[in-house]
Design a protein around this motif. Structure first.
Motif, short mmCIF file in Angstrom:
data_model
loop_
_atom_site.label_atom_id
_atom_site.label_comp_id
_atom_site.label_asym_id
_atom_site.label_seq_id
_atom_site.Cartn_x
_atom_site.Cartn_y
_atom_site.Cartn_z
N LEU A 1 25.00 -1.74 -9.27
CA LEU A 1 24.75 -0.87 -8.11
C LEU A 1 23.71 0.21 -8.40
CD1 LEU A 1 28.41 -0.43 -6.87
CD2 LEU A 1 26.67 -2.01 -6.02
N ILE A 2 23.43 0.44 -9.68
CA ILE A 2 22.45 1.46 -10.08
C ILE A 2 21.19 0.72 -10.54
CG2 ILE A 2 22.02 3.42 -11.60
CD1 ILE A 2 24.43 3.88 -9.83
N THR A 3 20.05 1.08 -9.95
CA THR A 3 18.81 0.35 -10.26
C THR A 3 17.78 1.20 -11.02
OG1 THR A 3 17.88 0.91 -8.11
CG2 THR A 3 19.07 -1.19 -8.28
N ASP A 4 18.25 2.15 -11.82
CA ASP A 4 17.31 2.96 -12.59
C ASP A 4 17.01 2.28 -13.93
OD1 ASP A 4 19.72 3.37 -13.83
OD2 ASP A 4 19.44 5.52 -14.10
N ASP A 5 16.55 1.04 -13.86
CA ASP A 5 16.23 0.26 -15.04
C ASP A 5 14.86 -0.38 -14.83
OD1 ASP A 5 16.87 -1.83 -13.24
OD2 ASP A 5 18.88 -2.06 -14.08
#
Length: 116
Positions: free
Chosen positions: A83-87
């Protein structure tokens, strides 16, 4: 060779580095506030390893992510929390600084690699 020898002292001074995890991107493997030990160098990085890295587009940001695949002389990274796309989906290729070998606080234990 004693610890007072310059080469030996340098080797002993920084075999592991402590890093504090912030944010939810590696949950459930690592959580906000976990403290991990990072080994710079050592064996080559493999897909599935948890690493500490710097995105080329965000060199001021040190991140803890999972290595997915080598790409353009660096690594494509993903967090374990989809759910987190800080990659790498947001920031592209990263340069790995070291491999996470263990969590030492608050729940000591190894950080296992995951099949990618």
């Amino acid at each position: 060779m004693g610890a007072d020898h310059p080469a030996e002292a340098a080797r002993l001074r920084r075999p592991l580095t402590a890093v504090l995890v912030t944010g939810p991107s590696m949950a459930p493997t690592l959580r906000h506030g976990d403290a991990v030990l990072v080994r710079p160098g050592g064996r080559p990085i493999r897909p599935g390893d948890v690493v500490v890295a710097v995105f080329r587009t965000r060199p001021e940001l040190l991140v803890v992510k999972r290595a997915v695949r080598p790409q353009d002389g660096g690594w494509w990274l993903r967090g374990d929390n989809d759910l987190i796309t800080d990659d790498s989906r947001a920031y592209g290729v990263a340069d790995v600084r070291g491999r996470v070998v263990a969590r030492y606080w608050p729940r000591p234990g190894r950080v296992p690699p995951r099949r990618i």
